[in-house]
Design an enzyme around this catalytic site. Structure first.
Site, PDB file in Angstrom:
ATOM      1  N   ASP A 263       0.930  -1.174  -0.042  1.00 50.61           N
ATOM      2  CA  ASP A 263       0.013   0.087   0.148  1.00 50.61           C
ATOM      3  C   ASP A 263       0.748   1.321  -0.143  1.00 50.61           C
ATOM      4  OD1 ASP A 263      -3.138   0.570   1.073  1.00 50.61           O
ATOM      5  OD2 ASP A 263      -1.719   2.139   1.112  1.00 50.61           O
ATOM      6  N   ILE A 264       0.703   2.195  -0.838  1.00 54.92           N
ATOM      7  CA  ILE A 264       1.318   3.331  -0.992  1.00 54.92           C
ATOM      8  C   ILE A 264       1.263   4.384   0.318  1.00 54.92           C
ATOM      9  CG2 ILE A 264      -0.202   5.133  -1.974  1.00 54.92           C
ATOM     10  CD1 ILE A 264       2.101   5.425  -4.305  1.00 54.92           C
TER      11      ILE A 264
ATOM     12  N   HIS B 184     -16.010   3.307   3.670  1.00 51.11           N
ATOM     13  CA  HIS B 184     -14.546   3.896   3.675  1.00 51.11           C
ATOM     14  C   HIS B 184     -13.887   3.184   2.361  1.00 51.11           C
ATOM     15  CE1 HIS B 184     -15.047   5.801   7.599  1.00 51.11           C
ATOM     16  NE2 HIS B 184     -15.262   4.596   7.993  1.00 51.11           N
ATOM     17  N   GLN B 185     -14.749   2.672   1.388  1.00 47.95           N
ATOM     18  CA  GLN B 185     -13.887   2.330   0.359  1.00 47.95           C
ATOM     19  C   GLN B 185     -13.390   3.455  -0.629  1.00 47.95           C
ATOM     20  OE1 GLN B 185     -16.020  -0.519  -2.224  1.00 47.95           O
ATOM     21  NE2 GLN B 185     -14.172  -0.935  -3.313  1.00 47.95           N
TER      22      GLN B 185
ATOM     23  N   HIS C 136     -10.459  -4.954  -3.142  1.00 44.34           N
ATOM     24  CA  HIS C 136      -9.196  -5.388  -2.440  1.00 44.34           C
ATOM     25  C   HIS C 136      -9.191  -5.701  -0.744  1.00 44.34           C
ATOM     26  CE1 HIS C 136     -10.025  -0.933  -2.112  1.00 44.34           C
ATOM     27  NE2 HIS C 136      -9.335  -0.640  -1.028  1.00 44.34           N
TER      28      HIS C 136
ATOM     29  N   HIS D 252      -7.032  -5.506   2.668  1.00 46.05           N
ATOM     30  CA  HIS D 252      -5.752  -4.854   3.300  1.00 46.05           C
ATOM     31  C   HIS D 252      -5.170  -5.818   4.150  1.00 46.05           C
ATOM     32  CE1 HIS D 252      -6.780  -0.441   2.338  1.00 46.05           C
ATOM     33  NE2 HIS D 252      -7.974  -1.012   2.332  1.00 46.05           N
TER      34      HIS D 252
HETATM   35  P1  AMP Z   1      -9.783   1.877   0.541  1.00 49.49           P
HETATM   36  O1  AMP Z   1     -10.123   3.033   1.493  1.00 49.49           O
HETATM   37  O2  AMP Z   1     -10.173   0.464   1.333  1.00 49.49           O
HETATM   38  O3  AMP Z   1     -10.380   1.817  -0.930  1.00 49.49           O
HETATM   39  O4  AMP Z   1      -8.226   1.752   0.392  1.00 49.49           O
HETATM   40  C1  AMP Z   1      -7.426   1.920  -0.593  1.00 49.49           C
HETATM   41  C2  AMP Z   1      -6.099   1.880  -0.440  1.00 49.49           C
HETATM   42  O5  AMP Z   1      -5.351   1.976  -1.623  1.00 49.49           O
HETATM   43  C3  AMP Z   1      -5.492   2.999   0.480  1.00 49.49           C
HETATM   44  O6  AMP Z   1      -4.820   2.362   1.510  1.00 49.49           O
HETATM   45  C4  AMP Z   1      -4.508   3.505  -0.428  1.00 49.49           C
HETATM   46  O7  AMP Z   1      -3.306   3.967   0.265  1.00 49.49           O
HETATM   47  C5  AMP Z   1      -4.224   2.603  -1.519  1.00 49.49           C
HETATM   48  N1  AMP Z   1      -3.576   2.973  -2.706  1.00 49.49           N
HETATM   49  C6  AMP Z   1      -4.129   3.908  -3.490  1.00 49.49           C
HETATM   50  N2  AMP Z   1      -3.564   4.141  -4.647  1.00 49.49           N
HETATM   51  C7  AMP Z   1      -2.505   3.238  -4.626  1.00 49.49           C
HETATM   52  C8  AMP Z   1      -1.271   2.884  -5.551  1.00 49.49           C
HETATM   53  N3  AMP Z   1      -1.034   3.495  -6.481  1.00 49.49           N
HETATM   54  N4  AMP Z   1      -0.379   2.143  -4.938  1.00 49.49           N
HETATM   55  C9  AMP Z   1      -0.906   1.268  -3.558  1.00 49.49           C
HETATM   56  N5  AMP Z   1      -1.592   1.420  -2.845  1.00 49.49           N
HETATM   57  C10 AMP Z   1      -2.536   2.589  -3.440  1.00 49.49           C
END
Ligand code: AMP
Length: 134
Positions: free
Chosen positions: A28-29, A90-91, A97, A99
């Site tokens: 995760d970034i 919170h998506q 995905h 986590h």
């Molecule tokens: P969610 O709130 O469950 O949709 O989480 C989305 C996640 O995607 C967040 O933790 C972001 O930090 C992660 N994210 C968004 N863009 C990227 C990316 N380019 N590379 C890696 N993680 C990402």
């Protein structure tokens, strides 16, 4: 097209940890804790309930192995699996995905848990409705 679809196609780079025919896992970034890993199906679906059995099975097959890898790499012995569905939940990225978030000291997922009390008649209604929907 979501940012995760672009990562799958290679249009956008990622720190890839694992890949097979159906699944991709990358860091995760914006890590909540060190080693925060994302596990996604290659199938482009917004929410878990839309996912094919094949993709769901493929993710289920590798999730424990990926969790072990996160634990080994970080030294964490506790972790959360978080899977958000819908903006209200919170998506932010509308591609399924999971986590994997290790708990490292005080770093990790903060969980708000507003527990109520299960009402017996409501429980009966819910069981009947859910079973009918399966
Ligand atoms: P969610 O709130 O469950 O949709 O989480 C989305 C996640 O995607 C967040 O933790 C972001 O930090 C992660 N994210 C968004 N863009 C990227 C990316 N380019 N590379 C890696 N993680 C990402």
């Amino acid at each position: 097209m979501t940012i995760f679809a672009k990562i799958i196609s290679g249009e956008i780079p990622c720190h890839r940890v694992y890949e097979d025919q159906h699944v991709l896992a990358f860091l995760d970034i914006g890590p909540v804790s060190d080693g925060h890993l994302l596990v996604i199906p290659k199938e482009a679906r917004a929410q878990l309930d839309e996912l094919s059995d094949e993709s769901a099975a493929a993710i289920g097959r590798v999730l424990p192995r990926l969790a072990r890898a996160v634990m080994k790499a970080t030294g964490a012995t506790s972790y959360n699996i978080l899977q958000n569905n819908g903006a209200a939940a919170h998506q932010a990225v509308m591609h399924v995905h999971f986590h994997i978030i290790p708990r490292i000291g005080s770093a990790g997922l903060g969980v708000g848990w507003n527990a109520g009390r299960l009402d017996a008649s409501r429980a009966g209604e819910l069981v009947a409705k859910m079973q009918a929907a399966l």
